[in-house]
Design a protein around this motif. Structure first.
Motif, PDB file in Angstrom:
ATOM      1  N   ILE A 242       0.774  -1.259  -0.091  1.00 61.59           N
ATOM      2  CA  ILE A 242       0.013   0.058  -0.165  1.00 61.59           C
ATOM      3  C   ILE A 242       0.635   1.162  -0.066  1.00 61.59           C
ATOM      4  CG2 ILE A 242      -1.830   1.400   1.271  1.00 61.59           C
ATOM      5  CD1 ILE A 242      -2.662  -1.336   2.601  1.00 61.59           C
ATOM      6  N   GLY A 243       0.585   2.182  -0.967  1.00 63.65           N
ATOM      7  CA  GLY A 243       1.387   3.348  -0.727  1.00 63.65           C
ATOM      8  C   GLY A 243       0.327   4.422  -1.178  1.00 63.65           C
ATOM      9  N   GLY A 244       0.686   5.686  -1.103  1.00 64.82           N
ATOM     10  CA  GLY A 244      -0.118   6.951  -1.199  1.00 64.82           C
ATOM     11  C   GLY A 244       0.525   8.163  -1.759  1.00 64.82           C
ATOM     12  N   GLY A 245      -0.109   8.940  -2.185  1.00 61.49           N
ATOM     13  CA  GLY A 245       0.418  10.259  -2.478  1.00 61.49           C
ATOM     14  C   GLY A 245      -0.572  11.636  -2.065  1.00 61.49           C
ATOM     15  N   MET A 246      -0.241  12.644  -2.111  1.00 61.46           N
ATOM     16  CA  MET A 246      -1.004  13.825  -1.556  1.00 61.46           C
ATOM     17  C   MET A 246      -0.827  14.908  -2.373  1.00 61.46           C
ATOM     18  SD  MET A 246       0.287  13.635   2.418  1.00 61.46           S
ATOM     19  CE  MET A 246       2.116  13.512   1.804  1.00 61.46           C
ATOM     20  N   ILE A 247      -2.028  15.608  -2.590  1.00 57.82           N
ATOM     21  CA  ILE A 247      -2.087  16.928  -3.319  1.00 57.82           C
ATOM     22  C   ILE A 247      -2.572  17.846  -2.121  1.00 57.82           C
ATOM     23  CG2 ILE A 247      -3.054  18.295  -4.967  1.00 57.82           C
ATOM     24  CD1 ILE A 247      -1.611  15.993  -6.114  1.00 57.82           C
ATOM     25  N   VAL A 248      -1.715  18.817  -1.932  1.00 57.03           N
ATOM     26  CA  VAL A 248      -2.006  19.813  -0.773  1.00 57.03           C
ATOM     27  C   VAL A 248      -1.915  21.151  -1.523  1.00 57.03           C
ATOM     28  CG1 VAL A 248      -1.369  20.719   1.374  1.00 57.03           C
ATOM     29  CG2 VAL A 248      -1.035  18.272   0.746  1.00 57.03           C
ATOM     30  N   GLU A 262       3.843   7.597   2.386  1.00 61.41           N
ATOM     31  CA  GLU A 262       3.835   6.138   2.757  1.00 61.41           C
ATOM     32  C   GLU A 262       2.776   5.888   3.745  1.00 61.41           C
ATOM     33  OE1 GLU A 262       5.461   3.418   1.112  1.00 61.41           O
ATOM     34  OE2 GLU A 262       6.258   4.927  -0.426  1.00 61.41           O
ATOM     35  N   PHE A 263       1.875   5.990   3.359  1.00 64.25           N
ATOM     36  CA  PHE A 263       0.572   5.508   4.390  1.00 64.25           C
ATOM     37  C   PHE A 263       0.630   3.856   4.531  1.00 64.25           C
ATOM     38  CE2 PHE A 263      -1.131   9.274   1.963  1.00 64.25           C
ATOM     39  CZ  PHE A 263      -1.365  10.332   2.960  1.00 64.25           C
ATOM     40  N   GLY A 264       1.106   3.274   3.877  1.00 64.61           N
ATOM     41  CA  GLY A 264       1.051   1.701   4.150  1.00 64.61           C
ATOM     42  C   GLY A 264       1.780   1.499   5.505  1.00 64.61           C
ATOM     43  N   HIS A 265       2.757   2.516   5.819  1.00 67.43           N
ATOM     44  CA  HIS A 265       3.475   2.151   6.946  1.00 67.43           C
ATOM     45  C   HIS A 265       3.041   3.019   8.128  1.00 67.43           C
ATOM     46  CE1 HIS A 265       6.197   0.111   4.465  1.00 67.43           C
ATOM     47  NE2 HIS A 265       6.390   1.046   3.522  1.00 67.43           N
ATOM     48  N   THR A 266       1.754   3.331   8.238  1.00 62.31           N
ATOM     49  CA  THR A 266       1.271   3.968   9.455  1.00 62.31           C
ATOM     50  C   THR A 266       0.795   2.941  10.217  1.00 62.31           C
ATOM     51  OG1 THR A 266       0.331   5.743   7.930  1.00 62.31           O
ATOM     52  CG2 THR A 266      -0.851   5.315   9.918  1.00 62.31           C
ATOM     53  N   ARG A 267       1.036   3.268  11.554  1.00 61.98           N
ATOM     54  CA  ARG A 267       0.534   2.202  12.581  1.00 61.98           C
ATOM     55  C   ARG A 267      -0.924   2.233  12.858  1.00 61.98           C
ATOM     56  NH1 ARG A 267       3.602   0.134  17.061  1.00 61.98           N
ATOM     57  NH2 ARG A 267       2.737  -1.828  17.705  1.00 61.98           N
ATOM     58  N   VAL A 268      -1.752   0.873  12.815  1.00 61.99           N
ATOM     59  CA  VAL A 268      -3.079   1.028  12.666  1.00 61.99           C
ATOM     60  C   VAL A 268      -3.389  -0.135  14.013  1.00 61.99           C
ATOM     61  CG1 VAL A 268      -3.540   1.727  10.586  1.00 61.99           C
ATOM     62  CG2 VAL A 268      -3.382  -0.775  11.004  1.00 61.99           C
ATOM     63  N   SER A 269      -2.416  -0.832  14.644  1.00 58.65           N
ATOM     64  CA  SER A 269      -2.851  -1.801  15.227  1.00 58.65           C
ATOM     65  C   SER A 269      -1.652  -2.109  16.123  1.00 58.65           C
ATOM     66  CB  SER A 269      -3.342  -3.183  14.685  1.00 58.65           C
ATOM     67  OG  SER A 269      -2.126  -3.798  14.394  1.00 58.65           O
ATOM     68  N   GLU A 272       1.478  -8.293  16.051  1.00 60.20           N
ATOM     69  CA  GLU A 272       2.942  -8.767  15.869  1.00 60.20           C
ATOM     70  C   GLU A 272       3.204  -8.640  14.047  1.00 60.20           C
ATOM     71  OE1 GLU A 272       5.723  -8.441  18.032  1.00 60.20           O
ATOM     72  OE2 GLU A 272       3.958  -7.836  19.194  1.00 60.20           O
ATOM     73  N   ARG A 273       2.182  -8.411  13.331  1.00 59.65           N
ATOM     74  CA  ARG A 273       2.351  -8.503  11.821  1.00 59.65           C
ATOM     75  C   ARG A 273       3.319  -7.560  11.423  1.00 59.65           C
ATOM     76  NH1 ARG A 273      -2.844  -9.806   8.675  1.00 59.65           N
ATOM     77  NH2 ARG A 273      -3.805 -11.283   9.880  1.00 59.65           N
ATOM     78  N   VAL A 274       4.240  -7.908  10.584  1.00 57.07           N
ATOM     79  CA  VAL A 274       5.205  -6.704   9.984  1.00 57.07           C
ATOM     80  C   VAL A 274       4.745  -6.634   8.491  1.00 57.07           C
ATOM     81  CG1 VAL A 274       6.971  -7.448  11.708  1.00 57.07           C
ATOM     82  CG2 VAL A 274       6.776  -8.631   9.423  1.00 57.07           C
ATOM     83  N   ASP A 275       5.389  -5.345   8.145  1.00 59.87           N
ATOM     84  CA  ASP A 275       5.140  -4.946   6.848  1.00 59.87           C
ATOM     85  C   ASP A 275       6.569  -5.238   6.024  1.00 59.87           C
ATOM     86  OD1 ASP A 275       6.812  -2.879   7.268  1.00 59.87           O
ATOM     87  OD2 ASP A 275       5.060  -1.266   7.375  1.00 59.87           O
ATOM     88  N   SER A 276       6.691  -4.580   4.807  1.00 56.99           N
ATOM     89  CA  SER A 276       7.667  -4.816   3.881  1.00 56.99           C
ATOM     90  C   SER A 276       8.894  -4.135   4.584  1.00 56.99           C
ATOM     91  CB  SER A 276       7.468  -4.385   2.434  1.00 56.99           C
ATOM     92  OG  SER A 276       7.158  -2.958   2.600  1.00 56.99           O
ATOM     93  N   LEU A 283      -0.479  -0.502   8.526  1.00 55.71           N
ATOM     94  CA  LEU A 283      -1.766  -0.693   7.621  1.00 55.71           C
ATOM     95  C   LEU A 283      -1.228  -1.708   6.306  1.00 55.71           C
ATOM     96  CD1 LEU A 283      -4.599   0.388   6.229  1.00 55.71           C
ATOM     97  CD2 LEU A 283      -3.219   1.968   5.028  1.00 55.71           C
ATOM     98  N   GLU A 284      -0.100  -1.583   6.052  1.00 49.02           N
ATOM     99  CA  GLU A 284       0.282  -2.761   4.909  1.00 49.02           C
ATOM    100  C   GLU A 284       0.453  -3.937   5.595  1.00 49.02           C
ATOM    101  OE1 GLU A 284       4.554  -3.236   2.929  1.00 49.02           O
ATOM    102  OE2 GLU A 284       3.317  -1.599   1.729  1.00 49.02           O
ATOM    103  N   ALA A 285       0.714  -3.992   6.749  1.00 50.72           N
ATOM    104  CA  ALA A 285       0.840  -5.349   7.443  1.00 50.72           C
ATOM    105  C   ALA A 285      -0.653  -6.215   7.728  1.00 50.72           C
ATOM    106  CB  ALA A 285       1.248  -5.315   8.794  1.00 50.72           C
ATOM    107  N   GLU A 286      -1.575  -5.277   7.928  1.00 52.87           N
ATOM    108  CA  GLU A 286      -2.929  -5.736   8.423  1.00 52.87           C
ATOM    109  C   GLU A 286      -3.978  -5.696   7.148  1.00 52.87           C
ATOM    110  OE1 GLU A 286      -3.690  -6.979  11.139  1.00 52.87           O
ATOM    111  OE2 GLU A 286      -2.624  -5.921  12.601  1.00 52.87           O
ATOM    112  N   VAL A 287      -3.577  -4.920   5.985  1.00 52.09           N
ATOM    113  CA  VAL A 287      -4.446  -4.814   4.935  1.00 52.09           C
ATOM    114  C   VAL A 287      -3.919  -5.352   3.857  1.00 52.09           C
ATOM    115  CG1 VAL A 287      -6.154  -3.438   3.749  1.00 52.09           C
ATOM    116  CG2 VAL A 287      -5.900  -2.800   5.994  1.00 52.09           C
TER     117      VAL A 287
END
Length: 422
Positions: A242-248, A262-269, A272-276, A283-287
């Motif tokens: 999971i990745g992301g981008g922003m227009i501000v 890099e929203f995929g590396h946002t902590r959501v839980s 012990e699941r780990v992401d890349s 988020l990337e570990a859970e979804v």
């Protein structure tokens, strides 16, 4: 073309954004001719065909200046003019200005199981898309060789029909903005790879590279669900995570080196699941797309097929997994909404499938974790550009130099010849 420029006047006037936050419209002084060319070309590129009178009204330039700028863009092969269709307007109708269909960029998107190459017009039309499957995740050299071979196979068509301004590459990883060095693409196994430099040497075209999700955000902002929007968050879910981008404030927010979003590396839980990246509970570990496919009993599926399968399933196990992922996704989205206060959050890839399956649950869960004021002004939307998304986003990266300085492209440039960098 009712309303096409009226909805985008703000963008046109932000093209000349100043360091103090102010904006500049076009000027008729000779020393800013290049800026004025950029204003006009950006308008017809991103807002669509416009009459000279509409361009005059939006830019604040007089009619003779607009006529001269359009004439120069025509001479450079960047725009064309045509007579308008029947009109009830009194007097001579104003010619319609649109981008030339001959001006294109090449787009490249390396993935863990394929390299996709496309030809994309300045009007956002994808003329050709070739997906070259690979048996395993390609090395950077393999990806470059595949892209170069496919482009070589297109040379006849490119030289006969088009004027190529360069190549844009959408990379599923962190890319250094100023030189296209891939710092880390974990799913591809690339670390500090000079992708842009290698592809430029292999093809002869100027090459720019950036994170795929950031380019997806730009594409959706100009041509998809975020059209006319100044503040947007885009999240994409795919095989690579999971990745992301922003227009501000109407501009891409890439951070100092281009690694933002890099929203995929946002902590959501607290799991012990780990992401890349080896970070727990993100988020990337859970979804994950992989777990949705597993619970459905599928070996593989694209985003559309996955959505159809999830909608059709009556399995309690499938529903439980969908609910679990939606709830974790909501935590990440709410955090982003609270911080950035966007007008729209656009979801692509398998994240769009989660939205489609149960939009009410996702909206309710996001609302639960969001500030009322911030959530009250935001809209959740699926990406609109589908499989063309990253082709259009990568091409937009390649077009940026041309849009900044249309005068940098020689008026007599041969079709298909690589343009000089502006």
């Amino acid at each position: 073309m009712p309303g096409i420029l009226g909805a985008r006047v703000t963008h046109a006037r932000r093209i000349g954004r100043q360091p103090d936050g102010g904006t500049v419209q076009g000027s008729s002084h000779d020393d800013v001719r290049r800026h004025n060319l950029s204003v006009v070309l950006r308008l017809v590129h991103r807002s669509g065909a416009a009459s000279r009178s509409q361009l005059t009204r939006v830019t604040g330039l007089n009619r003779s200046t607009i006529a001269a700028l359009v004439a120069e863009l025509v001479d450079r092969g960047l725009v064309v003019e045509r007579e308008p269709s029947s009109t009830n307007q009194v007097g001579r109708p104003s010619p319609i200005v649109s981008v030339s269909e001959q001006v294109v960029a090449l787009a490249v998107n390396p993935e863990i199981d394929a390299v996709t190459i496309g030809i994309v017009g300045l009007d956002g039309q994808v003329h050709r898309r070739v997906r070259y499957p690979t048996d395993q995740s390609p090395s950077v050299l393999e990806a470059v060789n595949i892209a170069a071979a496919v482009i070589d196979g297109m040379r006849g068509e490119l030289e006969a029909r088009f004027k190529v301004v360069g190549i844009g590459v959408a990379v599923p990883g962190l890319v250094r903005a100023h030189d296209g060095l891939v710092r880390h693409a974990p799913h591809l196994g690339w670390i500090d790879e000079p992708l842009a430099e290698m592809l430029e040497a292999a093809t002869g075209y100027p090459v720019l590279a950036a994170n795929d999700a950031s380019l997806g955000a730009m594409a959706e902002r100009f041509f998809g669900a975020g059209k006319g929007i100044t503040d947007l968050i885009y999240l994409n879910g795919g095989a690579s995570g999971i990745g992301g981008g922003m227009i501000v404030g109407g501009a891409p927010a890439g951070g100092i080196a281009g690694y933002a979003g890099e929203f995929g590396h946002t902590r959501v839980s607290d799991s012990e699941r780990v992401d890349s990246a080896g970070i727990r509970g993100t988020l990337e570990a859970e979804v994950t797309r992989r777990e949705l496919l597993e619970v459905l009993g599928l070996a593989g599926a694209d985003a559309d097929e996955l959505e159809q399968a999830l909608r059709a399933s009556t399995s309690p196990e499938v529903r439980a997994e969908v609910n679990r992922q939606i709830d974790h996704l909501a935590v990440a989205l709410a955090g982003a909404i609270n911080i950035l206060n966007p007008q729209v959050v656009v979801l692509g890839g398998f994240l769009a499938a989660l939205l489609a399956v149960d939009a009410d649950r996702l909206r309710s869960a996001v609302a639960k974790h969001s500030l009322d004021a911030a959530f009250g002004t935001v809209r959740l939307s699926a990406a609109e550009l589908g499989s063309n998304l990253l082709m259009i986003g990568a091409a937009e990266l390649a077009f940026e130099g041309l849009l900044d300085d249309p005068a940098g492209l020689p008026a007599t440039a041969p079709a298909g010849a690589p343009a000089e960098s502006p």
